[in-house]
Design an enzyme around this catalytic site. Structure first.
Site, mmCIF file in Angstrom:
data_model
loop_
_atom_site.group_PDB
_atom_site.id
_atom_site.type_symbol
_atom_site.label_atom_id
_atom_site.label_comp_id
_atom_site.label_asym_id
_atom_site.label_seq_id
_atom_site.Cartn_x
_atom_site.Cartn_y
_atom_site.Cartn_z
ATOM 1 N N ALA A 1 -6.525 52.755 46.924
ATOM 2 C CA ALA A 1 -5.435 52.435 45.993
ATOM 3 C C ALA A 1 -5.647 51.077 45.328
ATOM 4 O O ALA A 1 -5.534 50.947 44.103
ATOM 5 C CB ALA A 1 -4.094 52.475 46.728
ATOM 6 N N GLU A 2 -5.970 50.057 46.112
ATOM 7 C CA GLU A 2 -6.165 48.731 45.517
ATOM 8 C C GLU A 2 -7.415 48.693 44.641
ATOM 9 O O GLU A 2 -7.439 48.028 43.602
ATOM 10 C CB GLU A 2 -6.232 47.635 46.577
ATOM 11 C CG GLU A 2 -6.289 46.254 45.942
ATOM 12 C CD GLU A 2 -6.004 45.111 46.892
ATOM 13 O OE1 GLU A 2 -6.468 43.996 46.589
ATOM 14 O OE2 GLU A 2 -5.318 45.305 47.909
ATOM 15 N N THR A 3 -8.430 49.432 45.032
ATOM 16 C CA THR A 3 -9.651 49.483 44.221
ATOM 17 C C THR A 3 -9.368 50.042 42.844
ATOM 18 O O THR A 3 -9.771 49.458 41.831
ATOM 19 C CB THR A 3 -10.732 50.329 44.929
ATOM 20 O OG1 THR A 3 -11.107 49.670 46.141
ATOM 21 C CG2 THR A 3 -11.953 50.534 44.055
ATOM 22 N N SER B 1 -7.256 47.700 40.777
ATOM 23 C CA SER B 1 -8.076 46.563 40.344
ATOM 24 C C SER B 1 -8.963 46.938 39.165
ATOM 25 O O SER B 1 -9.042 46.201 38.172
ATOM 26 C CB SER B 1 -8.958 46.069 41.497
ATOM 27 O OG SER B 1 -8.193 45.583 42.550
ATOM 28 N N VAL C 1 -5.400 52.730 51.482
ATOM 29 C CA VAL C 1 -4.948 51.499 50.822
ATOM 30 C C VAL C 1 -6.113 50.840 50.084
ATOM 31 O O VAL C 1 -5.939 50.340 48.965
ATOM 32 C CB VAL C 1 -4.286 50.545 51.842
ATOM 33 C CG1 VAL C 1 -3.998 49.190 51.221
ATOM 34 C CG2 VAL C 1 -3.002 51.167 52.383
#
Length: 127
Positions: free
Chosen positions: A49-51, A54, A46
């Protein structure tokens, strides 16, 4: 954007490709990213994924006037992985003025799906 002295550096995340159509990053599966049972930690997936969502969003912004933060993320962990490298391929599903929505597929070296995620990014003005 400073990628050092952050979770990105701690987890060994590397940005591989950045374009209008996609963003790609890799992350090792090692002692930094494994859970106690010896497989890739879902939280590390996760974070990857968020990195990449972003960084993909930030790449598309007017960086002198805007920045972005995660608003929502979900993930389905499909396959376990004990070592090696995973690759996150993020594609924008929606590029709005105030939000962007990304689909992120995390795959192993044989392109087998390890995790699929969707991340919504909020776009905020620099004050």
């Amino acid at each position: 954007m400073n990628l050092t002295n952050s979770l990105i550096e701690t987890l060994g995340i590397k940005i591989v490709e950045l374009s209008e159509e996609k963003a790609i990053a890799t992350m090792p599966v090692d002692d930094r990213t494994r859970q106690p049972f010896g497989v890739l930690h879902g939280g590390a997936s996760v974070a990857l994924a968020e990195t990449i969502a972003s960084i993909g969003t930030y790449h598309l912004l007017d960086q002198k006037k805007e920045y972005c933060v995660g608003l929502e993320i979900n993930a389905n962990h499909i396959k376990s992985k004990k070592d090696g490298i995973v690759k996150a391929v993020a594609t924008p599903l929606h590029k709005g003025r105030k939000t962007m929505v990304w689909e992120i597929k995390i795959v192993d070296e044989q392109e087998r799906l390890v995790c699929v995620s969707r991340c919504t990014m909020a776009i905020l003005p620099i004050q």
